[in-house]
Design a protein around this motif. Sequence first.
Motif, mmCIF file in Angstrom:
data_model
loop_
_atom_site.group_PDB
_atom_site.id
_atom_site.type_symbol
_atom_site.label_atom_id
_atom_site.label_comp_id
_atom_site.label_asym_id
_atom_site.label_seq_id
_atom_site.Cartn_x
_atom_site.Cartn_y
_atom_site.Cartn_z
ATOM 1 N N TYR A 6 0.801 -1.224 0.000
ATOM 2 C CA TYR A 6 0.000 0.000 0.000
ATOM 3 C C TYR A 6 0.833 1.273 0.000
ATOM 4 O O TYR A 6 0.387 2.303 -0.476
ATOM 5 C CB TYR A 6 -0.959 -0.016 1.197
ATOM 6 C CG TYR A 6 -1.995 -1.105 1.049
ATOM 7 C CD1 TYR A 6 -3.092 -0.916 0.218
ATOM 8 C CD2 TYR A 6 -1.862 -2.324 1.702
ATOM 9 C CE1 TYR A 6 -4.036 -1.907 0.047
ATOM 10 C CE2 TYR A 6 -2.798 -3.330 1.536
ATOM 11 C CZ TYR A 6 -3.882 -3.122 0.700
ATOM 12 O OH TYR A 6 -4.803 -4.108 0.519
ATOM 13 N N THR A 7 2.069 1.209 0.551
ATOM 14 C CA THR A 7 2.862 2.439 0.597
ATOM 15 C C THR A 7 3.262 2.896 -0.809
ATOM 16 O O THR A 7 3.275 4.083 -1.078
ATOM 17 C CB THR A 7 4.144 2.274 1.448
ATOM 18 O OG1 THR A 7 4.827 1.108 1.023
ATOM 19 C CG2 THR A 7 3.833 2.192 2.911
ATOM 20 N N ILE A 8 3.530 1.953 -1.684
ATOM 21 C CA ILE A 8 3.950 2.343 -3.041
ATOM 22 C C ILE A 8 2.847 3.106 -3.788
ATOM 23 O O ILE A 8 3.083 4.214 -4.248
ATOM 24 C CB ILE A 8 4.487 1.126 -3.841
ATOM 25 C CG1 ILE A 8 5.794 0.638 -3.198
ATOM 26 C CG2 ILE A 8 4.726 1.485 -5.313
ATOM 27 C CD1 ILE A 8 6.278 -0.710 -3.672
ATOM 28 N N PRO A 9 1.638 2.531 -3.879
ATOM 29 C CA PRO A 9 0.589 3.316 -4.545
ATOM 30 C C PRO A 9 0.290 4.660 -3.871
ATOM 31 O O PRO A 9 0.008 5.651 -4.563
ATOM 32 C CB PRO A 9 -0.659 2.414 -4.500
ATOM 33 C CG PRO A 9 -0.284 1.188 -3.785
ATOM 34 C CD PRO A 9 1.181 1.162 -3.579
ATOM 35 N N VAL A 10 0.380 4.710 -2.527
ATOM 36 C CA VAL A 10 0.120 5.996 -1.853
ATOM 37 C C VAL A 10 1.187 7.018 -2.251
ATOM 38 O O VAL A 10 0.867 8.163 -2.603
ATOM 39 C CB VAL A 10 0.028 5.822 -0.311
ATOM 40 C CG1 VAL A 10 0.006 7.174 0.398
ATOM 41 C CG2 VAL A 10 -1.215 5.021 0.070
ATOM 42 N N SER A 11 2.462 6.605 -2.249
ATOM 43 C CA SER A 11 3.530 7.524 -2.682
ATOM 44 C C SER A 11 3.308 7.969 -4.117
ATOM 45 O O SER A 11 3.447 9.154 -4.437
ATOM 46 C CB SER A 11 4.889 6.841 -2.612
ATOM 47 O OG SER A 11 5.176 6.463 -1.319
ATOM 48 N N GLU A 12 2.973 7.024 -4.966
ATOM 49 C CA GLU A 12 2.744 7.355 -6.388
ATOM 50 C C GLU A 12 1.617 8.362 -6.545
ATOM 51 O O GLU A 12 1.697 9.282 -7.358
ATOM 52 C CB GLU A 12 2.401 6.082 -7.178
ATOM 53 C CG GLU A 12 3.620 5.285 -7.570
ATOM 54 C CD GLU A 12 3.266 3.935 -8.201
ATOM 55 O OE1 GLU A 12 4.197 3.181 -8.507
ATOM 56 O OE2 GLU A 12 2.060 3.643 -8.366
ATOM 57 N N ALA A 13 0.562 8.167 -5.752
ATOM 58 C CA ALA A 13 -0.591 9.069 -5.844
ATOM 59 C C ALA A 13 -0.195 10.496 -5.487
ATOM 60 O O ALA A 13 -0.681 11.453 -6.086
ATOM 61 C CB ALA A 13 -1.719 8.578 -4.951
ATOM 62 N N PHE A 14 0.723 10.643 -4.525
ATOM 63 C CA PHE A 14 1.161 11.989 -4.152
ATOM 64 C C PHE A 14 2.091 12.588 -5.192
ATOM 65 O O PHE A 14 2.179 13.795 -5.344
ATOM 66 C CB PHE A 14 1.794 11.993 -2.754
ATOM 67 C CG PHE A 14 0.761 12.118 -1.680
ATOM 68 C CD1 PHE A 14 0.371 13.370 -1.232
ATOM 69 C CD2 PHE A 14 0.137 10.994 -1.178
ATOM 70 C CE1 PHE A 14 -0.616 13.497 -0.272
ATOM 71 C CE2 PHE A 14 -0.847 11.103 -0.214
ATOM 72 C CZ PHE A 14 -1.229 12.353 0.237
ATOM 73 N N GLU A 15 2.778 11.720 -5.908
ATOM 74 C CA GLU A 15 3.679 12.223 -6.949
ATOM 75 C C GLU A 15 2.927 12.590 -8.226
ATOM 76 O O GLU A 15 3.452 13.285 -9.089
ATOM 77 C CB GLU A 15 4.773 11.192 -7.251
ATOM 78 C CG GLU A 15 5.981 11.385 -6.343
ATOM 79 C CD GLU A 15 6.657 10.068 -5.986
ATOM 80 O OE1 GLU A 15 6.665 9.158 -6.831
ATOM 81 O OE2 GLU A 15 7.181 9.974 -4.852
ATOM 82 N N ALA A 16 1.698 12.117 -8.363
ATOM 83 C CA ALA A 16 0.938 12.358 -9.599
ATOM 84 C C ALA A 16 0.544 13.828 -9.769
ATOM 85 O O ALA A 16 0.201 14.257 -10.874
ATOM 86 C CB ALA A 16 -0.303 11.478 -9.623
ATOM 87 N N GLY A 17 0.584 14.596 -8.703
ATOM 88 C CA GLY A 17 0.261 16.024 -8.797
ATOM 89 C C GLY A 17 -1.192 16.302 -9.127
ATOM 90 O O GLY A 17 -1.542 17.349 -9.670
#
Length: 252
Positions: A6-17
Motif C-alpha cells: 500500500y505504501t507504493i501506490p500511496v507515494s505514487e498518488a502523491f507524486e501524480a500532482g
Amino acid sequence: MKERLYTIPVSEAFEAGDECPFCFLERKNEQEMLDFVLGSAASYMESDIREKTDQKGFCRQHFQLMFQYGNTLGNAWILKTHYSCLLEEMGKISKSSTSAGIAKGVFKKKYQGNDRLESWIKEKENSCYFCDGLEETRRRYLETFFMMYKKEELFREKVKKSKGFCLMHSRQLIAAGYEQLGEKQQEEFRELIIKLAQEEMDRLQNEISWLVDKFDYRNRDADWKNSKDALQRGMQKLWGGYPADPVYRQNK
Ligand SMILES: [Zn+2]
Ligand SMILES: [Zn+2]
C-alpha cells in the motif's frame, strides 16, 4: 511486506500532482476491479467471485460502469445468476412477510421500517460488490497514509506541498485523524488539511474565474493559463471523481 503493497501506490498518488491523491487511488482501484471482474482474466467465471457478485449485487453507478466497460457476455452471466439469487431470497421473504399494517386514519402514523420486504429491497439497494471493495481499499489506504505521515518527515513535507485533497476526502482525513493520531498531532493535522483546502479552493476559484473571463471576446487572444481544464478540476475538488474522464472500456 503487506505494508509495501500500500505504501507504493500511496507515494505514487502523491507524486501524480493530481487535485486529490485519494481520488487518484480510487479511480485506479475501480478500474483494476473492473478489469479483474470483467476483463480478460474473466474472474466472473470463477465460482467464489460469482458467489460474491450474486450476493452483493451492484449499485446504479457501477451497473453503468460495467455496461460501459463492454463485456456483454460477462455482464450477462453475472446478471443471470444475480437474478437467481434475488428471486430466491425475494420468494422466501414475500411468503413470510405481510404488510406493516399502518392504520389509515385522520392521524397519519409514521412508518417504522417494519415491512420486511421493503427493508430487504432497501438493503439490496445499498449493497454493491464494487462499492464494498473500494471501501475496503480506501480504509487500507487511509491507514497507510497515517502510518507514513507519523513515521516519515519527508512524507509530511510532501503532503504539505501537495495540492491538497477534494473536500470529500478532506473530511475523511479529518475524521480518520482523530482515530489515527495522538492529541498534539491531531490538532496540527486538522489545521493543515483545512489550510490546504482553503488555499487550493482559492486557487481553483481563480482558475475558474479566468475561464469565465476567457469567454469575453476582449480576452480572445489572452493566454488560457491553467484554466483550460479548470472546470473538471473545480468539480473534482469538491466531491471527488473525474467528470472529464473518457468511458473506461475493456482492452481488446
Ligand atoms: Zn478526492
Ligand atoms: Zn457501487
